[in-house]
Design a protein around this motif. Structure first.
Motif, PDB file in Angstrom:
ATOM      1  N   ALA A 192       0.814  -1.241  -0.054  1.00  0.00           N
ATOM      2  CA  ALA A 192       0.042   0.047  -0.004  1.00  0.00           C
ATOM      3  C   ALA A 192       0.875   1.248  -0.022  1.00  0.00           C
ATOM      4  CB  ALA A 192      -0.902  -0.001   1.274  1.00  0.00           C
ATOM      5  N   GLU A 193       0.332   2.266  -0.577  1.00  0.00           N
ATOM      6  CA  GLU A 193       1.146   3.650  -0.438  1.00  0.00           C
ATOM      7  C   GLU A 193       1.377   4.166   0.680  1.00  0.00           C
ATOM      8  OE1 GLU A 193       2.813   6.932  -2.112  1.00  0.00           O
ATOM      9  OE2 GLU A 193       2.272   5.118  -3.109  1.00  0.00           O
ATOM     10  N   VAL A 194       0.263   4.050   1.754  1.00  0.00           N
ATOM     11  CA  VAL A 194       0.391   4.439   2.976  1.00  0.00           C
ATOM     12  C   VAL A 194      -0.171   3.534   4.102  1.00  0.00           C
ATOM     13  CG1 VAL A 194       0.288   6.252   4.911  1.00  0.00           C
ATOM     14  CG2 VAL A 194       0.830   6.857   2.532  1.00  0.00           C
ATOM     15  N   SER A 195       0.249   3.128   5.042  1.00  0.00           N
ATOM     16  CA  SER A 195      -0.566   2.138   5.897  1.00  0.00           C
ATOM     17  C   SER A 195      -0.203   2.568   7.380  1.00  0.00           C
ATOM     18  CB  SER A 195      -0.241   0.521   5.610  1.00  0.00           C
ATOM     19  OG  SER A 195       1.179   0.389   5.739  1.00  0.00           O
TER      20      SER A 195
ATOM     21  N   GLY B  96      -4.468   4.033   2.738  1.00  0.00           N
ATOM     22  CA  GLY B  96      -5.016   5.193   2.040  1.00  0.00           C
ATOM     23  C   GLY B  96      -3.833   6.141   1.266  1.00  0.00           C
ATOM     24  N   LEU B  97      -4.312   7.108   0.841  1.00  0.00           N
ATOM     25  CA  LEU B  97      -3.356   8.112   0.334  1.00  0.00           C
ATOM     26  C   LEU B  97      -2.777   9.188   1.643  1.00  0.00           C
ATOM     27  CD1 LEU B  97      -4.631   8.572  -2.998  1.00  0.00           C
ATOM     28  CD2 LEU B  97      -2.792   7.167  -2.191  1.00  0.00           C
ATOM     29  N   PRO B  98      -1.699   9.896   1.352  1.00  0.00           N
ATOM     30  CA  PRO B  98      -1.430  10.828   2.402  1.00  0.00           C
ATOM     31  C   PRO B  98      -2.433  11.938   2.592  1.00  0.00           C
ATOM     32  CG  PRO B  98       0.566  10.166   1.022  1.00  0.00           C
ATOM     33  CD  PRO B  98      -0.638   9.797   0.545  1.00  0.00           C
ATOM     34  N   ALA B  99      -2.728  12.345   3.826  1.00  0.00           N
ATOM     35  CA  ALA B  99      -3.743  13.471   4.047  1.00  0.00           C
ATOM     36  C   ALA B  99      -3.669  14.165   5.379  1.00  0.00           C
ATOM     37  CB  ALA B  99      -5.097  12.966   3.895  1.00  0.00           C
TER      38      ALA B  99
END
Length: 264
Positions: free
Chosen positions: A36-39, A206-209
């Motif tokens: 995953a991109e970010v976990s 998800g994606l960075p936020a």
């Protein structure tokens, strides 16, 4: 053809679904966290243990089905394997978890914001908050790495971005890396807003936020701390509009004192 009792069959079905739900979910999380991109994990979830439990579950299930096809009665020991496997796996998990402090990634992110807010406020000179990256950077160096993985690798350290002339906190941060603390200084350096880039609380992938809790961005506000001994701390409204005048001054005397009432 003899079959086990309904109670035995039901116990095996419950144990099978419990094992598949617990350890199948762990295996899926472990595989996904590595791609995953970010976990949101403090460390990559274990991969071998859930795979071993699921393999043993498959063997136990095969023996149960063999017993049913062969018409084995209640006394067949293969019907006991799934319950034994479930209890043993849960016991082993309990032993491994003993002594470990359950700390969620969102708890770590909140603690980081609170820590940074407190330390940055302590560096204020009483009138303005600090804004030099060289001064603020050491506050992050003393912290543990961010509680996030990128492609299965723990983000090594927090990064800092300082912005000037802000009218409010940064609520969107496209293009910023996970683990970035955004320090946004208001005009006049009267205060600063602090947010960080991660994942919303409760989301594992998800994606960075900008880090948020229940849909609301988590914002820490840094304000100068009034230190003891300063005149402003002792008389915060001195000279202000509507402030009470010092005792004994002409403004503090009522009309009866300034001009005594006439004698009847």
């Amino acid at each position: 053809m003899k079959l086990p009792s309904f109670k035995t069959l039901l116990a095996n079905i419950v144990c099978l679904f419990t094992l598949a739900w617990l350890y199948g979910g762990d295996l899926w999380d472990s595989l996904r966290a590595r791609t995953a991109e970010v976990s949101a994990f403090l460390a990559p979830p274990p991969l071998v243990w859930p795979a071993v439990v699921l393999a043993a579950t498959g063997v136990a299930l095969g023996l149960v089905l063999w017993g049913l096809v062969r018409g084995r009665a209640e006394g067949f020991k293969g019907y006991r394997l799934l319950p034994i496997l479930l209890v043993s796996a849960l016991f082993f998990d309990l032993v491994l978890a003993e002594g470990q402090v359950p700390l969620l990634p969102e708890d770590v992110a909140s603690l980081v914001l609170d820590h940074f807010q407190e330390k940055a406020a302590a560096l204020a000179n009483g009138k303005a908050v600090p804004s030099e990256p060289a001064v603020l950077r050491p506050l992050l160096d003393e912290l543990a790495p961010p509680p996030y993985l990128v492609k299965g690798e723990r983000v090594p350290a927090w990064s800092l971005q300082v912005r000037e002339q802000c009218q409010g906190p940064v609520l969107e941060a496209p293009g910023l890396a996970v683990g970035t603390v955004i320090y946004c200084v208001a005009p006049g350096h009267e205060k600063a807003w602090v947010t960080l880039v991660g994942l919303p609380a409760g989301e594992r992938f998800g994606l960075p936020a900008v880090f948020s809790v229940e849909g609301q961005p988590h914002v820490a506000v840094v304000r100068p701390v009034l230190r003891e001994g300063s005149g402003m701390a002792e008389l915060p409204f001195q000279g202000g509009i509507g402030a009470p005048a010092p005792v004994g001054s002409e403004e503090s005397l009522d009309a009866g004192v300034v001009a005594p009432a006439p004698t009847p």
